[in-house]
Design a protein around this motif. Structure first.
Motif, PDB file in Angstrom:
ATOM      1  N   THR A   1       0.841  -1.205   0.000  1.00 16.03           N
ATOM      2  CA  THR A   1       0.000   0.000   0.000  1.00 16.03           C
ATOM      3  C   THR A   1       0.868   1.245   0.000  1.00 16.03           C
ATOM      4  N   ASP A   2       2.032   1.167   0.706  1.00 16.20           N
ATOM      5  CA  ASP A   2       2.916   2.326   0.727  1.00 16.20           C
ATOM      6  C   ASP A   2       3.401   2.657  -0.678  1.00 16.20           C
ATOM      7  N   SER A   3       3.697   1.613  -1.475  1.00 15.01           N
ATOM      8  CA  SER A   3       4.160   1.861  -2.844  1.00 15.01           C
ATOM      9  C   SER A   3       3.126   2.652  -3.616  1.00 15.01           C
ATOM     10  N   VAL A   4       1.855   2.234  -3.506  1.00 17.33           N
ATOM     11  CA  VAL A   4       0.806   2.906  -4.271  1.00 17.33           C
ATOM     12  C   VAL A   4       0.577   4.310  -3.715  1.00 17.33           C
ATOM     13  N   ALA A   5       0.518   4.422  -2.376  1.00 15.68           N
ATOM     14  CA  ALA A   5       0.254   5.726  -1.765  1.00 15.68           C
ATOM     15  C   ALA A   5       1.364   6.710  -2.112  1.00 15.68           C
ATOM     16  N   GLN A   6       2.630   6.238  -2.054  1.00 12.84           N
ATOM     17  CA  GLN A   6       3.741   7.136  -2.358  1.00 12.84           C
ATOM     18  C   GLN A   6       3.761   7.525  -3.829  1.00 12.84           C
ATOM     19  N   SER A   7       3.418   6.559  -4.710  1.00 12.91           N
ATOM     20  CA  SER A   7       3.386   6.897  -6.139  1.00 12.91           C
ATOM     21  C   SER A   7       2.357   7.978  -6.396  1.00 12.91           C
ATOM     22  N   ARG A   8       1.226   7.854  -5.718  1.00  9.66           N
ATOM     23  CA  ARG A   8       0.175   8.837  -5.890  1.00  9.66           C
ATOM     24  C   ARG A   8       0.630  10.204  -5.384  1.00  9.66           C
TER      25      ARG A   8
ATOM     26  N   ALA B   1       0.276  -5.048  -6.036  1.00  5.87           N
ATOM     27  CA  ALA B   1       0.059  -3.604  -6.148  1.00  5.87           C
ATOM     28  C   ALA B   1       0.274  -3.098  -7.563  1.00  5.87           C
ATOM     29  N   MET B   2       0.912  -3.896  -8.413  1.00  3.76           N
ATOM     30  CA  MET B   2       1.309  -3.351  -9.720  1.00  3.76           C
ATOM     31  C   MET B   2       0.135  -2.976 -10.636  1.00  3.76           C
ATOM     32  N   PRO B   3      -0.969  -3.747 -10.675  1.00  2.00           N
ATOM     33  CA  PRO B   3      -2.093  -3.270 -11.492  1.00  2.00           C
ATOM     34  C   PRO B   3      -2.585  -1.897 -11.043  1.00  2.00           C
ATOM     35  N   ALA B   4      -2.589  -1.661  -9.722  1.00  2.00           N
ATOM     36  CA  ALA B   4      -2.998  -0.347  -9.223  1.00  2.00           C
ATOM     37  C   ALA B   4      -1.996   0.719  -9.655  1.00  2.00           C
ATOM     38  N   LEU B   5      -0.696   0.355  -9.634  1.00  2.69           N
ATOM     39  CA  LEU B   5       0.325   1.323 -10.043  1.00  2.69           C
ATOM     40  C   LEU B   5       0.161   1.712 -11.511  1.00  2.69           C
ATOM     41  N   HIS B   6      -0.192   0.718 -12.345  1.00  6.28           N
ATOM     42  CA  HIS B   6      -0.442   1.023 -13.755  1.00  6.28           C
ATOM     43  C   HIS B   6      -1.491   2.117 -13.865  1.00  6.28           C
ATOM     44  N   ASN B   7      -2.558   1.968 -13.088  1.00  7.00           N
ATOM     45  CA  ASN B   7      -3.645   2.937 -13.163  1.00  7.00           C
ATOM     46  C   ASN B   7      -3.227   4.294 -12.607  1.00  7.00           C
ATOM     47  N   VAL B   8      -2.406   4.286 -11.543  1.00  4.22           N
ATOM     48  CA  VAL B   8      -1.912   5.561 -11.001  1.00  4.22           C
ATOM     49  C   VAL B   8      -1.111   6.286 -12.078  1.00  4.22           C
ATOM     50  N   GLY B   9      -0.211   5.537 -12.749  1.00  2.00           N
ATOM     51  CA  GLY B   9       0.611   6.137 -13.798  1.00  2.00           C
ATOM     52  C   GLY B   9      -0.243   6.746 -14.898  1.00  2.00           C
ATOM     53  N   LYS B  10      -1.314   6.019 -15.252  1.00  2.00           N
ATOM     54  CA  LYS B  10      -2.178   6.489 -16.334  1.00  2.00           C
ATOM     55  C   LYS B  10      -2.926   7.751 -15.903  1.00  2.00           C
ATOM     56  N   ASP B  11      -3.523   7.712 -14.690  1.00  2.00           N
ATOM     57  CA  ASP B  11      -4.382   8.808 -14.256  1.00  2.00           C
ATOM     58  C   ASP B  11      -3.594  10.077 -13.950  1.00  2.00           C
ATOM     59  N   TYR B  12      -2.406   9.926 -13.365  1.00  2.00           N
ATOM     60  CA  TYR B  12      -1.631  11.109 -13.009  1.00  2.00           C
ATOM     61  C   TYR B  12      -0.662  11.503 -14.108  1.00  2.00           C
TER      62      TYR B  12
END
Lengths: 303, 390
Positions: free
Chosen positions: B292-299, B323-334
């Protein structure tokens, strides 16, 4: 209302429970087909390339269900107690599916006994999202649990009879979603039968006893599914002629636990077979045949 | 747990009057506070810091490890074997979160099968709690009272906090020092001092002194500042050998590197409920360990307008893959590029450097296009992110 259940992962552990539960609360069930090559390819395309084989298969099943039902049932399992933890994959599965298929409508529950989310609380929440009353849900859950228990005991009785039979007996110690998946473990059991040996399954033994006995081999083991497969070895190692440890590449918990079993169980012949999506049947057949040949020879000499 | 206690009792603290030699696996520079802690805890024993990680260490570790285990396991086994060869006889392992909790038992068996004689002390899961840790240390022969024990733990914890505070600043500014290497030199001097520290007063003095020294280093002014955030699995991030010194390589390209994951973050800054909330819509449940920290920090980096994110993990790390599918979406959205790197024992350095160079080139070109199009509203200032509690 149509509920889609992917025929992968914990379906092979909770088949009767889930089917009875959804039927009792008046939902129609759509189960995905048996795993096939196209499903595996679709799942592999949608998943991270490093995730494990059953996770890829799971995504393939979910994908095949998206158009055919109203909601897809993707539960999350965390633990059944402090030392009965599920693999991390089951903790993240709901979020993986949600992020990979944002168009799918998912339902599920969160089962974490250490955080006061035990089985009945989880199912109560699930019933609430489907708009069912508490009493109806609890009654359905009770019937579903009885059905699951009856089915489990029936399988145990059948397996106990097999233990009494003559012939080369091989214990398949692995996660149930590997052994019983017709595409993954199916060919292996067929090969064992073809060679005239009797395959026995680690998940058809008494789970409660298995969890206790597992600690004889792996002292501090805390993954519940691995406890059950290792416990079957501890319980039946003297009743069988050989043990096959089945693992999917790259399974997180099996990597450690199977290594420990290979190092500690020395009195019974053990092999480890690792499956991945590029599996060729001939390679598998050679290994199984030679293993069974050795077992037969051992049995003949000792007799 | 009760079983473990009994196990501990069977083995007495000191075997046959032999001197205890303590050792532990490497992780970045944390051997400094850990060695100091063990020296304080066991005045009668000796502490052996394992030899620095080399290619030989990984070769040894890979040879005796299971097939598809993650790289930290291999590094640890390599460290243990090298330490045992140098005379260590008490090995210490921790373990929390993912399958790291089960490392100890398997590693002990592997080393015993290799024929070494040693005592294995595991601070895994339940044993990592302060009370159980104290009992374990007492059984190993620690003569201190609970108060003294707590005092030494506090000193170690504060040392780690100071280390990580300055390491964070060093990573951000190392690429911009007027004289390259001045931050690394200061950091090295600080580690030397932390190795000798014995009171809270000294720790506070070190903190003050190096705060001044870090502030005095002359910096270059830059026009086009590129900022990259690093997220991912903790061991690969914190052990520079396992990520092939990627942070130094980035500093060489004059890039500001931000990495919030550190031992201090894990010990004091981590709040799993908060980080799950910070992942926003991307994660609903905790997927294990620090994912979760990976995703939260990426965001977080995406919101601050960083130029890119590098996600690093060891091969097959289950929580991070969750967490990587979520990271893909973070990268796309931000709209922030993410480079995914996966390391195991045999990673080829050239391959990683090529990918890193291509990534950096892409970031520079992207920044230029943004500026030409007049879209440079994002992240122009020289922004130092101190992190919440780094």
């Amino acid at each position: 209302m149509k509920i889609g259940i992917p025929k992968a992962f914990l379906y092979y552990r909770y088949r009767e429970l889930w089917q009875t539960f959804f039927q009792e609360i008046g939902c129609e069930i759509v189960t995905s087909q048996d795993t096939n090559r196209a499903m595996l390819l679709a799942g592999t395309k949608d998943s991270i390339d490093e995730s494990c084989l059953p996770a890829k298969i799971y995504l393939g099943h979910v994908r095949s269900l998206i158009d055919g039902c109203d909601h897809i049932f993707v539960p999350r399992f965390e633990n059944f107690g402090k030392n009965d933890v599920m693999c991390d994959r089951f903790m993240g599965l709901h979020d993986i599916v949600r992020n990979v298929y944002p168009e799918a409508s998912l339902i599920g529950f969160d089962l974490a006994s250490t955080e006061h989310k035990s089985q009945w609380q989880a199912y109560l929440g699930l019933g609430k999202t489907l708009g069912k009353g508490a009493i109806e849900v609890l009654l359905a859950l009770r019937r579903a649990r009885l059905a699951q228990e009856a089915a489990d005991q029936k399988r145990q009785r059948q397996q106990n009879e097999l233990f009494r039979q003559q012939g080369v007996k091989i214990l398949l110690a692995a996660q149930p979603y590997l052994i019983h998946d017709p595409y993954v473990g199916g060919p292996l059991t067929a090969m064992i039968r073809e060679q005239g040996a009797i395959p026995l399954y680690s998940d058809h033994c008494c789970r409660r006893q298995c969890r206790k006995r597992a600690l004889e081999i792996c002292g501090n083991l805390y993954w519940i599914m691995n406890k059950e497969s290792v416990g079957a070895i501890a319980m039946h190692r003297h009743q069988v002629d050989g043990i096959i440890l089945l693992a999917a590449y790259p399974c997180g918990s099996d990597a450690l636990v199977n290594e420990l079993v290979l190092r500690k169980v020395k009195d019974v012949p053990v092999i480890q077979i690792i499956l991945d999506e590029q599996q060729s049947e001939s390679g598998l057949a050679t290994r199984v045949e030679s293993f069974i040949d050795i077992l037969k020879e051992r049995k003949r000499v000792s007799a | 747990m009760s079983k473990q206690k009994q196990k501990g009792r069977e083995v007495p603290g000191i075997q046959g009057g032999k001197e205890q030699v303590f050792s532990f696996p490497h992780m970045g520079d944390y051997h400094v506070p850990i060695a100091r802690l063990l020296e304080n805890m066991f005045p009668s024993g000796r502490v052996l810091v394992p030899p620095p990680i080399t290619k030989q260490t990984i070769a040894l570790g890979s040879r005796y490890s299971p097939d598809f285990i993650c790289a930290p396991f291999k590094f640890n086994v390599g460290n243990y074997i090298e330490a045992l060869a140098k005379g260590a006889n008490v090995l210490i392992q921790t373990g929390l979160g993912c399958r790291f909790g089960y490392f100890g038992e398997v590693q002990e068996q592997i080393l015993r099968d290799l024929g070494y004689e040693f005592q294995f002390f595991s601070l895994a899961r339940e044993n990592a709690r302060l009370k159980n840790a104290y009992q374990g240390f007492r059984q190993l022969g620690c003569p201190h009272s609970p108060a003294k024990f707590l005092f030494y733990v506090l000193i170690a914890a504060e040392s780690i906090r100071i280390m990580d505070h300055f390491a964070f600043i060093m990573r951000e500014r190392a690429g911009f020092a007027q004289r390259p290497g001045s931050f690394e030199y200061l950091y090295g001097c600080m580690l030397e001092e932390l190795r000798q520290v014995s009171s809270i007063k000294e720790l506070l003095a070190i903190r003050r002194q190096y705060n001044e020294a870090f502030g005095k280093v002359e910096m270059r002014q830059t026009q086009h500042l590129l900022r990259v955030g690093i997220v991912g699995e903790l061991y690969t991030l914190m052990e520079p050998y396992s990520n092939l010194f990627i942070e130094k390589e980035l500093a060489r390209h004059n890039i500001m590197v931000s990495r919030r994951m550190s031992a201090a973050f894990l010990l004091f800054g981590k709040n799993s409920r908060k980080s799950l909330k910070d992942t926003g819509k991307y994660m609903r449940y905790w997927p294990g360990a620090n994912a979760t920290d990976s995703v939260a920090q990426s965001r977080y980096y995406g919101k601050l307008g960083y130029d890119g994110i590098i996600h690093m993990k060891s091969y097959g790390c289950t929580p991070e893959i969750n967490a990587m599918p979520a990271l893909h979406n973070v990268g796309k959205d931000y709209n922030i590029p993410i480079l995914y790197l996966s390391f195991d024992g045999q990673t080829n350095e050239t391959g990683v450097l090529t990918r890193l160079e291509a990534f950096v080139d892409m970031l520079e070109m992207r920044r230029k296009t943004f500026e030409e199009d007049g879209l440079s509203g994002r992240g122009h200032r020289f922004y130092f992110d101190k992190g919440s509690r780094s």
